[in-house]
Design an enzyme around this catalytic site. Structure first.
Site, PDB file in Angstrom:
ATOM      1  N   ARG A 135      68.178  16.380  33.867  1.00 57.17           N
ATOM      2  CA  ARG A 135      68.318  17.677  33.200  1.00 57.17           C
ATOM      3  C   ARG A 135      69.064  17.500  31.879  1.00 57.17           C
ATOM      4  O   ARG A 135      70.178  17.971  31.721  1.00 57.17           O
ATOM      5  CB  ARG A 135      69.066  18.611  34.132  1.00 57.17           C
ATOM      6  CG  ARG A 135      68.269  19.493  35.013  1.00 57.17           C
ATOM      7  CD  ARG A 135      67.267  18.884  35.931  1.00 57.17           C
ATOM      8  NE  ARG A 135      66.177  19.798  36.188  1.00 57.17           N
ATOM      9  CZ  ARG A 135      66.255  20.844  36.976  1.00 57.17           C
ATOM     10  NH1 ARG A 135      67.360  21.102  37.617  1.00 57.17           N
ATOM     11  NH2 ARG A 135      65.235  21.654  37.130  1.00 57.17           N
ATOM     12  N   GLN A 140      63.721  18.236  28.307  1.00 55.53           N
ATOM     13  CA  GLN A 140      63.322  19.604  28.645  1.00 55.53           C
ATOM     14  C   GLN A 140      61.815  19.831  28.615  1.00 55.53           C
ATOM     15  O   GLN A 140      61.263  20.480  29.494  1.00 55.53           O
ATOM     16  CB  GLN A 140      64.017  20.607  27.720  1.00 55.53           C
ATOM     17  CG  GLN A 140      65.206  21.232  28.410  1.00 55.53           C
ATOM     18  CD  GLN A 140      66.100  22.021  27.477  1.00 55.53           C
ATOM     19  OE1 GLN A 140      65.828  22.136  26.286  1.00 55.53           O
ATOM     20  NE2 GLN A 140      67.172  22.548  28.001  1.00 55.53           N
ATOM     21  N   ASP A 143      60.152  18.561  31.816  1.00 54.35           N
ATOM     22  CA  ASP A 143      60.767  18.944  33.086  1.00 54.35           C
ATOM     23  C   ASP A 143      59.853  19.861  33.905  1.00 54.35           C
ATOM     24  O   ASP A 143      59.959  21.087  33.892  1.00 54.35           O
ATOM     25  CB  ASP A 143      62.116  19.624  32.784  1.00 54.35           C
ATOM     26  CG  ASP A 143      62.922  19.866  34.036  1.00 54.35           C
ATOM     27  OD1 ASP A 143      62.380  19.686  35.142  1.00 54.35           O
ATOM     28  OD2 ASP A 143      64.099  20.240  33.900  1.00 54.35           O
ATOM     29  N   SER A 146      61.509  22.334  36.459  1.00 56.16           N
ATOM     30  CA  SER A 146      61.977  23.615  35.892  1.00 56.16           C
ATOM     31  C   SER A 146      60.796  24.552  35.636  1.00 56.16           C
ATOM     32  O   SER A 146      60.888  25.757  35.891  1.00 56.16           O
ATOM     33  CB  SER A 146      62.718  23.393  34.564  1.00 56.16           C
ATOM     34  OG  SER A 146      63.940  22.777  34.809  1.00 56.16           O
ATOM     35  N   TYR A 242      76.147  19.953  38.435  1.00 59.76           N
ATOM     36  CA  TYR A 242      75.268  20.563  39.437  1.00 59.76           C
ATOM     37  C   TYR A 242      76.020  20.945  40.697  1.00 59.76           C
ATOM     38  O   TYR A 242      77.105  20.441  40.962  1.00 59.76           O
ATOM     39  CB  TYR A 242      74.098  19.625  39.764  1.00 59.76           C
ATOM     40  CG  TYR A 242      73.247  19.467  38.556  1.00 59.76           C
ATOM     41  CD1 TYR A 242      72.508  20.551  38.095  1.00 59.76           C
ATOM     42  CD2 TYR A 242      73.262  18.307  37.818  1.00 59.76           C
ATOM     43  CE1 TYR A 242      71.781  20.451  36.934  1.00 59.76           C
ATOM     44  CE2 TYR A 242      72.538  18.206  36.655  1.00 59.76           C
ATOM     45  CZ  TYR A 242      71.801  19.277  36.216  1.00 59.76           C
ATOM     46  OH  TYR A 242      71.095  19.198  35.065  1.00 59.76           O
TER      47      TYR A 242
HETATM   48  P1  NAD Z   1      68.633  24.134  41.779  1.00 59.11           P
HETATM   49  O1  NAD Z   1      67.235  24.572  42.018  1.00 59.11           O
HETATM   50  O2  NAD Z   1      69.029  22.762  42.189  1.00 59.11           O
HETATM   51  O3  NAD Z   1      69.629  25.149  42.532  1.00 59.11           O
HETATM   52  C1  NAD Z   1      69.496  26.511  42.410  1.00 59.11           C
HETATM   53  C2  NAD Z   1      70.854  27.172  42.356  1.00 59.11           C
HETATM   54  O4  NAD Z   1      71.424  27.233  43.660  1.00 59.11           O
HETATM   55  C3  NAD Z   1      71.887  26.489  41.478  1.00 59.11           C
HETATM   56  O5  NAD Z   1      72.261  27.367  40.440  1.00 59.11           O
HETATM   57  C4  NAD Z   1      73.055  26.213  42.425  1.00 59.11           C
HETATM   58  O6  NAD Z   1      74.308  26.352  41.817  1.00 59.11           O
HETATM   59  C5  NAD Z   1      72.825  27.249  43.493  1.00 59.11           C
HETATM   60  N1  NAD Z   1      73.494  27.011  44.770  1.00 59.11           N
HETATM   61  C6  NAD Z   1      73.660  25.855  45.449  1.00 59.11           C
HETATM   62  N2  NAD Z   1      74.348  26.062  46.597  1.00 59.11           N
HETATM   63  C7  NAD Z   1      74.606  27.392  46.646  1.00 59.11           C
HETATM   64  C8  NAD Z   1      75.285  28.219  47.580  1.00 59.11           C
HETATM   65  N3  NAD Z   1      75.856  27.726  48.684  1.00 59.11           N
HETATM   66  N4  NAD Z   1      75.361  29.535  47.313  1.00 59.11           N
HETATM   67  C9  NAD Z   1      74.820  30.060  46.190  1.00 59.11           C
HETATM   68  N5  NAD Z   1      74.173  29.333  45.271  1.00 59.11           N
HETATM   69  C10 NAD Z   1      74.073  28.005  45.491  1.00 59.11           C
HETATM   70  O7  NAD Z   1      69.037  24.402  40.292  1.00 59.11           O
HETATM   71  P2  NAD Z   1      68.099  24.380  38.991  1.00 59.11           P
HETATM   72  O8  NAD Z   1      67.309  25.623  38.921  1.00 59.11           O
HETATM   73  O9  NAD Z   1      67.367  23.111  39.013  1.00 59.11           O
HETATM   74  O10 NAD Z   1      69.103  24.419  37.774  1.00 59.11           O
HETATM   75  C11 NAD Z   1      70.459  24.144  37.877  1.00 59.11           C
HETATM   76  C12 NAD Z   1      71.097  24.184  36.468  1.00 59.11           C
HETATM   77  O11 NAD Z   1      70.591  23.155  35.653  1.00 59.11           O
HETATM   78  C13 NAD Z   1      70.844  25.479  35.721  1.00 59.11           C
HETATM   79  O12 NAD Z   1      72.049  25.949  35.210  1.00 59.11           O
HETATM   80  C14 NAD Z   1      69.925  25.105  34.609  1.00 59.11           C
HETATM   81  O13 NAD Z   1      70.137  25.867  33.436  1.00 59.11           O
HETATM   82  C15 NAD Z   1      70.272  23.657  34.386  1.00 59.11           C
HETATM   83  N6  NAD Z   1      69.095  22.947  33.876  1.00 59.11           N
HETATM   84  C16 NAD Z   1      69.211  22.247  32.691  1.00 59.11           C
HETATM   85  C17 NAD Z   1      68.096  21.569  32.192  1.00 59.11           C
HETATM   86  C18 NAD Z   1      68.163  20.798  30.906  1.00 59.11           C
HETATM   87  O14 NAD Z   1      69.145  20.865  30.213  1.00 59.11           O
HETATM   88  N7  NAD Z   1      67.122  20.025  30.597  1.00 59.11           N
HETATM   89  C19 NAD Z   1      66.890  21.584  32.884  1.00 59.11           C
HETATM   90  C20 NAD Z   1      66.819  22.283  34.077  1.00 59.11           C
HETATM   91  C21 NAD Z   1      67.952  22.942  34.568  1.00 59.11           C
END
Ligand code: NAD
Length: 392
Positions: A135, A140, A143, A146, A242
């Site tokens: 990430r 991006q 990805d 995402s 994360y």
């Molecule tokens: P994910 O699918 O792994 O998880 C989904 C969400 O579940 C996360 O926000 C996590 O904090 C939450 N979670 C985990 N345990 C939990 C609990 N017990 N109770 C409530 N919530 C809980 O996450 P994702 O969608 O892959 O993205 C995570 C982060 O990464 C985001 O902030 C996103 O903006 C960032 N991201 C950055 C990039 C990049 O910079 N290239 C790309 C993708 C995602």
């Protein structure tokens, strides 16, 4: 001519219900313009409404028999991991050969895929998994995880709204005002944020909970009320920012905080995940029992086990009058949008991997290193090795 001399193969996906495809006419056109020969299995794009004549017009060669695609291609682009092809009575891994490259979602840490990746490694296949892409900003545009989460979050709310026995928005009628539906989203990563945005656009009242403060900040900007879980950030945030697996007593506490909010929700979207781990159970049977009959839960986390104790993988069930939707592969139900994003993601990934008509497995490049699964007969993916108990 980046892809000069390379033969790129695009088979039709054979997993049941899978309508996506790894390349679309636009991306084929770009690969051909850069010197590639692109072999597309006949009908590969039909499920996403991209037809053979459009691929042919983009410069692809349409191939009747997928065995020929596997035989002639240097690089195979796919959406899903290789599985057994019932029609031809052969496993897709058995159609791959030594030195050939495959790029797809392999989910190599998932135990159900271990035998398949072991076999692929033993054959000497160079395999890359798109779910291993880090990430980071540079990655991006590649990805795919995402991209698919964006589709899942949006579609989950539409699926729920479609089953809901009432309106989503507030509606004024001649006999009085109808209150808007209450939508609660647990886990506001990419999928959860998209679910919140969609629910808001449909006029619902939205609330959400996440253990990461950043995720809550983003949810707030979408007009969501934040449920304060009271979890210390040092327990919630792991490597790279994360989410990390919470200790059991904190998960217990989280369920207690969530309980009254779940009870008064019309729709609950569950999208809480820990990278590479089973999804935490956040909605128990008792919490489902407390919901009003006619309410809906959509468990987007189902592929990692689900966030609701009662969810069943691939099934829509009803318990205590509450519908619990465990539909798998939600992105596959919106194939045109999913394929558009996926095909662009995989094209961008491939462009990063190829230099002057040859693969450049540059292990200094974080994107390549963390998505590499097997090379030179060896399984190298850290998550898979850890899950197999073979971590070095
Ligand atoms: P994910 O699918 O792994 O998880 C989904 C969400 O579940 C996360 O926000 C996590 O904090 C939450 N979670 C985990 N345990 C939990 C609990 N017990 N109770 C409530 N919530 C809980 O996450 P994702 O969608 O892959 O993205 C995570 C982060 O990464 C985001 O902030 C996103 O903006 C960032 N991201 C950055 C990039 C990049 O910079 N290239 C790309 C993708 C995602």
């Amino acid at each position: 001519m980046k892809f000069r001399g390379l033969v790129i193969g695009v088979p039709r996906e054979i997993m049941k219900g899978e309508r996506r495809v790894a390349a679309m006419p636009d991306t084929v056109k770009k690969m051909v313009a850069e010197g590639a020969t692109v072999l597309v299995e006949k009908g590969a794009g039909e499920g996403s409404y991209f037809h053979d004549d459009e691929y042919a017009a983009a410069g692809a060669k349409i191939v009747e028999d997928v065995r020929e695609v596997f035989e002639k291609a240097d690089i195979i682009l796919k959406v899903k991991e290789p599985i057994f092809n019932e029609k031809l009575n052969v496993h897709e891994v058995d159609m791959l050969r030594k030195g050939q490259t495959i790029i797809t979602f392999l989910h190599p840490a998932f135990p159900g895929n271990h035998e398949m990746i072991r076999k692929m490694a033993a054959k000497g296949v160079l395999a890359f998994t798109l779910d291993g892409i880090p990430r980071i900003t540079r990655a991006q545009s590649m990805d795919a995880l995402s991209s698919m989460s964006t589709v899942a979050g949006y579609k989950a709310v539409l699926m729920a709204a479609n089953r809901l026995p009432k309106f989503m928005p507030m509606v004024g009628t001649a006999v009085g005002m109808i209150k808007p539906a209450v939508v609660t989203v647990v886990g506001t990563g990419i999928a959860g944020l998209q679910a919140l945005a969609t629910a808001k656009k449909l006029g619902a009242v939205t609330r959400s909970a996440d253990i990461r403060p950043d995720a809550n900040e983003q949810a707030k900007t979408l007009g969501s009320k934040i449920i304060d879980l009271g979890i210390p950030p040092e327990l919630a945030i792991g490597e790279g920012g994360y989410a990390k697996k919470l200790p059991d007593e904190w998960l217990d506490r989280e369920r207690k905080v969530l309980a009254p909010y779940i009870a008064e929700s019309d729709i609950v979207v569950l999208s809480a995940l820990i990278p590479g781990k089973l999804a935490p159970v956040l909605v128990t049977e008792d919490m489902v029992k407390s919901m009003r009959p006619g309410s809906i839960i959509v468990d987007i986390s189902i592929d990692q086990g689900g966030n609701c104790e009662l969810s069943q993988s691939g099934e829509v069930i009803e318990r205590y009058g509450v519908v619990i939707d465990g539909t798998k592969n939600i992105p596959g139900t919106m194939p045109t949008a999913s394929t558009w994003m996926f095909a662009n993601n995989i094209y961008n990934y491939l462009s990063n991997l190829v230099v002057d008509g040859a693969l450049n497995v540059n292990m200094e490049d974080e994107i390549i290193a963390s998505s590499l699964v097997s090379r030179d007969g060896e399984l190298v993916h850290a998550g898979a090795l850890e899950a197999m108990g073979l971590a070095k």
